[in-house]
Write an enzyme that holds these catalytic residues in place. Structure first.
Site, short mmCIF file in Angstrom:
data_model
loop_
_atom_site.label_atom_id
_atom_site.label_comp_id
_atom_site.label_asym_id
_atom_site.label_seq_id
_atom_site.Cartn_x
_atom_site.Cartn_y
_atom_site.Cartn_z
N ASP A 15 -16.16 0.56 -86.81
CA ASP A 15 -17.23 1.53 -87.37
C ASP A 15 -17.73 2.55 -86.68
O ASP A 15 -18.29 3.71 -86.99
CB ASP A 15 -18.46 0.66 -87.88
N GLY A 40 -18.32 -7.44 -81.49
CA GLY A 40 -17.99 -7.59 -82.81
C GLY A 40 -16.28 -7.77 -83.02
O GLY A 40 -15.72 -8.28 -82.05
N PHE A 41 -15.48 -7.46 -84.03
CA PHE A 41 -14.38 -7.31 -84.12
C PHE A 41 -13.61 -6.69 -83.03
O PHE A 41 -12.30 -7.05 -82.56
CB PHE A 41 -13.77 -7.08 -85.59
N GLU A 64 -21.07 -7.39 -104.33
CA GLU A 64 -21.20 -8.83 -103.82
C GLU A 64 -22.73 -9.39 -103.94
O GLU A 64 -22.96 -10.46 -104.55
CB GLU A 64 -20.59 -9.20 -102.53
N ALA A 103 -13.15 -4.98 -91.44
CA ALA A 103 -12.89 -6.16 -90.31
C ALA A 103 -11.40 -5.97 -89.89
O ALA A 103 -11.40 -5.85 -88.94
CB ALA A 103 -13.26 -7.27 -90.74
#
Lengths: 437, 437
Positions: free
Chosen positions: B297, B10-11, B168, B314
């Site tokens: 996270d 991931g990031f 969203e 992020a």
């Protein structure tokens, strides 16, 4: 207003619906198991990680939203009751004045259906993503093992069937392993990939002139594909295949060897040929039921004077769909129906990134120019302007970088908790935590 | 050369791998269950049929192919043996000198895991396509039924959780039903769609300033979304939900209410907070194990002087990944490590096609300009130039036409023969047909 029921949103159904919808003279219901029209000729590109599913598929509902008399329903047709003039579907029975069937075909194992989980065919988006998953996963497994035998097994790919699909798939696997993956995998030499294309007949692309078969064979071999003709697959298991008497250890086997027309033909009470196709008359309706038309892969149309039925490739299906619609409009206008005449637009297959073979009547050519021809024709006929633009961009990108954008290994399972059998979260804590929802 | 094992692409993991790979001073192995890096902030767009999975995901292997000392393996990490300095994985045990953990989180039901099949969360591509399938299928079912109660149930969508994801998602469903579908469905008025956003707290977007919560609520309401705050979901079943004491018949329920850090934290032998996150020190390593770093996270990093941990969004994860890499390089160069300082880049959420809320420190704004800001920042940080181009084009197209390109209902099952239990093909015919393979 007469009611036309169209079953199947492929090339036959979509094109029939457009002509009928434009006329405004009939009420149309189009049903399909899927909610989208799929551009089948490019499906192998999804399997090969070159394109995303949404780039070669478009929702039927939006494609037909401009026609007020056309209704689109997502439903599966189960059987036709030709006597009563209705079709049983998964959402109930639908009656019709005219019925247009374009249900296509699926891949067939001809008595070896147990091979399907081991050797998937390529007819649907789900199958294409499954094949993509298997190919990419095989490379990942080869990268993470140091066992030489296992590595070789993972890097061996067998494609069964030397028709257009088999040639396009094996060429793409050969190219992908030689160029796309060459710098990405550090623990394997992807050039060691072994791709075997097996064909039971004497040559690949049997529908083409022998010169083009030979050219395609040479082009495939230059991409590292071994072309085995006059060889039959005798057995498939989870470790590989038996071809003739030879045993090949292979992690990935793809089936491109045969198709079978839609099962719905069984309910028509007509004779079907060895591919399960129902014979249609010159006006594309079936014997004894002038109100029922069948087209595409589901029908066997034998042109007058010819001995063999037309194959259900995209251009044939498209023209049959339009012709069926026009014959229904002839009935409505009380004019005589016309016979279906097909001017052969030719056939083509692409091999890797910049080679193809094209045959149209007496014209035959191959190589880069054939590939450009293939490219333009496929993009021209692709449904939806946006899709066309995206596919051109994907290909331009892939052409210059050899990269393939859609290289995702996506699983079938979306649930996290069920498959892992995780211990339940302690109930005491849960109360406190809920505050933060 | 020291060996750095990075778990998770991931990031955190991707950015740590890039810095370490560029330095050339360590040997790096990155493992991930998936073969791709996923741009999580746009995942809701896949669920909403706006983007294809391949447009927000890129293969880790190609992203890191330029670094000769970085090896990428597809494998699942099972547990950490901090004493022995190794990680158990699905492809065997891997030892390390330094360990970087960025395994992220998954959606959590906090004691109600049985709700998952009824109310999917949104953390993976598989979940996003499952949500897309459910929403599109609900509209198809509403179109094909004449039963008013059933139609209303199919057109009711409940989104649980009023954080960024919930806002969203519900905004996009509201917009999609009002604009995209308005001319496509003829037997339903898609404007009758009921979208309910349920939030247990007093206001949606609790992490934002109350003014922006109010603005987001008004924007959602203008898209037809009902915002229910201070309401708790008490039960979920296959026909709907119970919110507080009220029963809502709804075919589609989406869970955006809570996350839980990766289970691998349990094997670290450290204390975890109520979200399952492990506390990290100011240099991002864990207590007693300076060679183990955790970010994103999966970690709870409490800045000096602050009372609460940073949320693992992020930009935080990205900077933590880089900081971890730099601290490892400090060790190698025998320089002291540095503490992680995070300059708050702010947070933003988009609501429908041209509205958003943005908050950065004391700066707050909303509306069209906020949406443009949201758009540019997301495109700027999206991985891979080609993806950026495609996403811009998709959005430009969607902005002017209100159309959504990726509206495919794709099933999980790819096999044709097994699920249908078709009669086996007669063996006698098979011999003859095989000739034509």
């Amino acid at each position: 207003m007469k009611h036309v029921l169209i079953v199947g949103g492929g090339f036959v159904g979509l094109n029939a619906a457009k002509i009928l919808g434009k006329s405004g003279k009939v009420r149309v219901t189009l049903i399909d198991r899927r909610n989208y029209h799929l551009f089948q000729p490019l499906l192998y590109q999804v399997a090969m990680a070159g394109l995303s599913p949404a780039e070669i598929a478009a929702p039927l509902r939006s494609l037909l939203s401009g026609y007020p008399h056309v209704r689109v329903l997502q439903a599966e047709a189960l059987s036709v009751d030709a006597g009563a003039g209705k079709v049983e579907t998964s959402i109930g029975s639908i009656s019709y004045d005219y019925l247009v069937l374009g249900c296509g075909a699926q891949h067939a194992y001809f008595g070896n259906e147990e091979w399907e989980p081991l050797a998937p065919g390529l007819k649907t988006i789900e199958q294409a993503t499954e094949i993509r998953r298997r190919i990419l996963y095989a490379f990942e497994k080869a990268e993470s093992t140091d066992n030489v035998e296992e590595k070789m097994k993972q890097l061996t790919f067998v494609v069964v069937g030397g028709g257009t699909t088999g040639v396009e798939l094996s060429g793409a696997i050969g190219e992908m392993s030689r160029y796309t993956f060459s710098k990405d995998f550090k623990n394997i030499d992807p050039k060691l990939t072994r791709v075997i294309l097996v064909e039971a007949g004497e040559r690949i692309l049997p529908a083409y002139h022998p010169d083009l078969s030979a050219r395609a064979t040479r082009d495939l071999e230059s991409l590292g594909v071994q072309v085995w003709t006059s060889k039959r697959v005798e057995a498939v298991d989870s470790d590989g295949v038996t071809i003739g008497k030879e045993r090949i250890q292979a992690a990935t086997v793809i089936w491109a060897a045969g198709i079978q027309a839609s099962e719905i033909n069984r309910s028509l009470g007509q004779e079907t040929d060895w591919l399960g196709r129902v014979t249609v008359r010159q006006d594309l309706s079936i014997e004894g039921h002038p109100e029922i038309f069948v087209g595409g892969d589901q029908a066997a149309f034998i042109p007058e004077g010819a001995s063999e039925a037309l194959s259900g490739v995209a251009p044939v299906a498209l023209h049959q769909g339009r012709h069926i619609a026009r014959n229904i409009l002839c009935d409505i206008a009380e004019k005589p129906r016309r016979d279906f005449k097909y001017f052969d637009k030719g056939q083509m297959a692409t091999i890797g990134r910049s080679r193809a073979v094209v045959e149209a009547g007496k014209i035959r050519f191959s190589g880069f120019f054939a590939w450009i021809t293939w490219l333009f024709i496929h993009i021209y006929f692709l449904t939806g302007f946006k899709n066309r633009l995206f596919v051109v961009l994907q290909w331009a990108g892939a052409y210059f970088t050899f990269n393939r954008g859609a290289r995702l290994i996506v699983n079938k399972e979306w649930q996290f908790y069920k498959p892992r059998k995780k211990e339940p979260f302690p109930k005491d804590d849960a109360g406190e935590q809920k505050k933060n929802f």
